[in-house]
Design a protein around this motif. Sequence first.
Motif, PDB file in Angstrom:
ATOM      1  N   UNK A   1     -23.863  17.841 -12.154  1.00  0.00           N
ATOM      2  CA  UNK A   1     -25.259  18.028 -12.545  1.00  0.00           C
ATOM      3  C   UNK A   1     -25.567  17.402 -13.894  1.00  0.00           C
ATOM      4  N   UNK A   2     -24.678  17.578 -14.855  1.00  0.00           N
ATOM      5  CA  UNK A   2     -24.920  17.056 -16.191  1.00  0.00           C
ATOM      6  C   UNK A   2     -25.030  15.539 -16.179  1.00  0.00           C
ATOM      7  N   UNK A   3     -24.103  14.867 -15.473  1.00  0.00           N
ATOM      8  CA  UNK A   3     -24.137  13.412 -15.418  1.00  0.00           C
ATOM      9  C   UNK A   3     -25.326  12.925 -14.598  1.00  0.00           C
ATOM     10  N   UNK A   4     -25.627  13.616 -13.501  1.00  0.00           N
ATOM     11  CA  UNK A   4     -26.772  13.227 -12.680  1.00  0.00           C
ATOM     12  C   UNK A   4     -28.076  13.306 -13.464  1.00  0.00           C
ATOM     13  N   UNK A   5     -28.247  14.413 -14.198  1.00  0.00           N
ATOM     14  CA  UNK A   5     -29.454  14.557 -15.009  1.00  0.00           C
ATOM     15  C   UNK A   5     -29.482  13.544 -16.152  1.00  0.00           C
ATOM     16  N   UNK A   6     -28.306  13.282 -16.724  1.00  0.00           N
ATOM     17  CA  UNK A   6     -28.245  12.304 -17.798  1.00  0.00           C
ATOM     18  C   UNK A   6     -28.608  10.907 -17.324  1.00  0.00           C
ATOM     19  N   UNK A   7     -28.100  10.521 -16.142  1.00  0.00           N
ATOM     20  CA  UNK A   7     -28.442   9.221 -15.572  1.00  0.00           C
ATOM     21  C   UNK A   7     -29.941   9.130 -15.287  1.00  0.00           C
ATOM     22  N   UNK A   8     -30.504  10.228 -14.786  1.00  0.00           N
ATOM     23  CA  UNK A   8     -31.931  10.248 -14.481  1.00  0.00           C
ATOM     24  C   UNK A   8     -32.757  10.022 -15.740  1.00  0.00           C
ATOM     25  N   UNK A   9     -32.417  10.753 -16.807  1.00  0.00           N
ATOM     26  CA  UNK A   9     -33.170  10.611 -18.057  1.00  0.00           C
ATOM     27  C   UNK A   9     -32.988   9.219 -18.663  1.00  0.00           C
TER      28      UNK A   9
END
Length: 216
Positions: free
Chosen positions: A10-18
């Motif tokens: 989740x952390x990496x997915x959200x980071x990539x999104x941002x």
Amino acid sequence: MRVLIAEDLTLLRDGLTRMLTAYGFDVVAAVDDGADLARTLVEVRPDVAVVDVRLPPSFTDEGLRATIAARREVPGLPVLILSQYVERVYAAELLSDRSGSVGYLLKDRVGQVKDFADAVRRVADGGTVMDPEVVAQLLGGGRQRDRLAALTPRERDVLAVMAEGRSNSAIAARLVVTEKAVSKHINNIFAKLALPPSDDDHRRVLAVLTYLNEGA
């Protein structure tokens, strides 16, 4: 530019999104397992997908398998694969359809934000982008050395940087030579690999595919 992200953390997915949103991309979908990825790639048909190799449920190669299946249904669907480690067989299998629009980067490269965003754009534009560490390991492959033995050391250097998706000017800057010299080396590479006459972009992709497939 419409982007799909496939990452179970989740952390990496959200980071990539941002990160991608900040660089002007439109993240239209974000999934966290292989089954969702296979279906969503075909349904959404993004301009480019950023995909982790290892997704649930087995955390082996679901991301790769879903990508390959989707590219069979949507030929040339642009995909940038992210992996924790260098997996030579993954690179070769992904490239086996010879249609380009693919990339393979180690996750460590995500931290180089501008370079990562540029890599996503190059893949979306039909380019082939390979992590320098993947290129370095492929260069050590015995079969690759046999197939590409006709190339000079400098021509192999040029091909290695070309495999990272770099332009002639970027290759020249990396190797500290002129663009004219780079152009000459690339023409020699095309000739020695017996690549058929076509537009330069297509032959660059074929040269990179020859290089990578022989290294696997």
